[in-house]
Design a protein around this motif. Structure first.
Motif, PDB file in Angstrom:
ATOM      1  N   SER A 146       0.856  -1.180   0.000  1.00  0.00           N
ATOM      2  CA  SER A 146       0.000   0.000   0.000  1.00  0.00           C
ATOM      3  C   SER A 146       0.894   1.232   0.000  1.00  0.00           C
ATOM      4  O   SER A 146       1.919   1.268   0.681  1.00  0.00           O
ATOM      5  CB  SER A 146      -0.891   0.025   1.241  1.00  0.00           C
TER       6      SER A 146
ATOM      7  N   LEU B  48      -0.385   4.076   0.894  1.00  0.00           N
ATOM      8  CA  LEU B  48      -1.059   4.900   1.881  1.00  0.00           C
ATOM      9  C   LEU B  48      -1.413   6.273   1.309  1.00  0.00           C
ATOM     10  O   LEU B  48      -2.180   6.368   0.378  1.00  0.00           O
ATOM     11  CB  LEU B  48      -0.220   5.004   3.153  1.00  0.00           C
ATOM     12  N   ASN B  49      -0.842   7.337   1.841  1.00  0.00           N
ATOM     13  CA  ASN B  49      -1.164   8.694   1.397  1.00  0.00           C
ATOM     14  C   ASN B  49      -0.067   9.271   0.510  1.00  0.00           C
ATOM     15  O   ASN B  49       0.333  10.417   0.667  1.00  0.00           O
ATOM     16  CB  ASN B  49      -1.390   9.600   2.613  1.00  0.00           C
ATOM     17  N   LEU B  50       0.413   8.472  -0.425  1.00  0.00           N
ATOM     18  CA  LEU B  50       1.474   8.917  -1.316  1.00  0.00           C
ATOM     19  C   LEU B  50       1.011  10.138  -2.115  1.00  0.00           C
ATOM     20  O   LEU B  50      -0.053  10.137  -2.713  1.00  0.00           O
ATOM     21  CB  LEU B  50       1.853   7.798  -2.283  1.00  0.00           C
ATOM     22  N   ARG B  51       1.820  11.193  -2.090  1.00  0.00           N
ATOM     23  CA  ARG B  51       1.510  12.420  -2.830  1.00  0.00           C
ATOM     24  C   ARG B  51       2.393  12.494  -4.068  1.00  0.00           C
ATOM     25  O   ARG B  51       3.605  12.377  -3.965  1.00  0.00           O
ATOM     26  CB  ARG B  51       1.777  13.645  -1.967  1.00  0.00           C
TER      27      ARG B  51
ATOM     28  N   TYR C 269       8.096   2.232  -1.662  1.00  0.00           N
ATOM     29  CA  TYR C 269       7.105   1.238  -1.235  1.00  0.00           C
ATOM     30  C   TYR C 269       7.246  -0.089  -1.966  1.00  0.00           C
ATOM     31  O   TYR C 269       6.506  -1.025  -1.695  1.00  0.00           O
ATOM     32  CB  TYR C 269       5.693   1.789  -1.463  1.00  0.00           C
TER      33      TYR C 269
END
Length: 113
Positions: free
Chosen positions: A75, A77-80, A100
């Protein structure tokens, strides 16, 4: 290799290496490239089919997805993929995503994304 895909190969069940073929193991394919044996593909074994011939010989047909599938195990997650509201370059995005990826994976930007 630049896309996710699948693989399939066959081998005699009597081959001494047939005992190594088990579900969820990684199968690797090699071919001579430029005079040296080079890995040309690898994948996760999902299916093993046994096909008997009229003479009693059994052939194994092994298939599954290639290793790109491993990326779905992670995952982000909150990858920008932006910086201060602005898009980032493909190279910057790959660097962020690579953090990741499974160990041993490498990413390179496409020259013409």
């Amino acid at each position: 290799m630049d896309k996710a895909g699948s693989f399939e190969f066959s081998m005699p069940a009597s081959d001494p290496k047939a005992a190594l073929v088990q579900r969820k193991r990684v199968a690797r394919a090699y071919a001579p490239v430029g005079g040296a044996w080079t890995e040309v593909g690898a994948g996760i074994i999902d299916r093993i089919e046994r096909t008997p011939a009229a003479n009693g010989d059994v052939t194994l047909t092994i298939s599954g997805d290639d290793l790109v599938r491993e990326l779905s195990y992670r995952s982000v997650l909150n990858l920008r993929l932006y910086d201060n509201g602005l898009p980032v370059t493909q190279a910057q995005a790959l660097t962020a995503i690579a953090a990741y990826a499974p160990p041993g994976w490498a990413f390179a930007p496409d020259p013409v994304p």
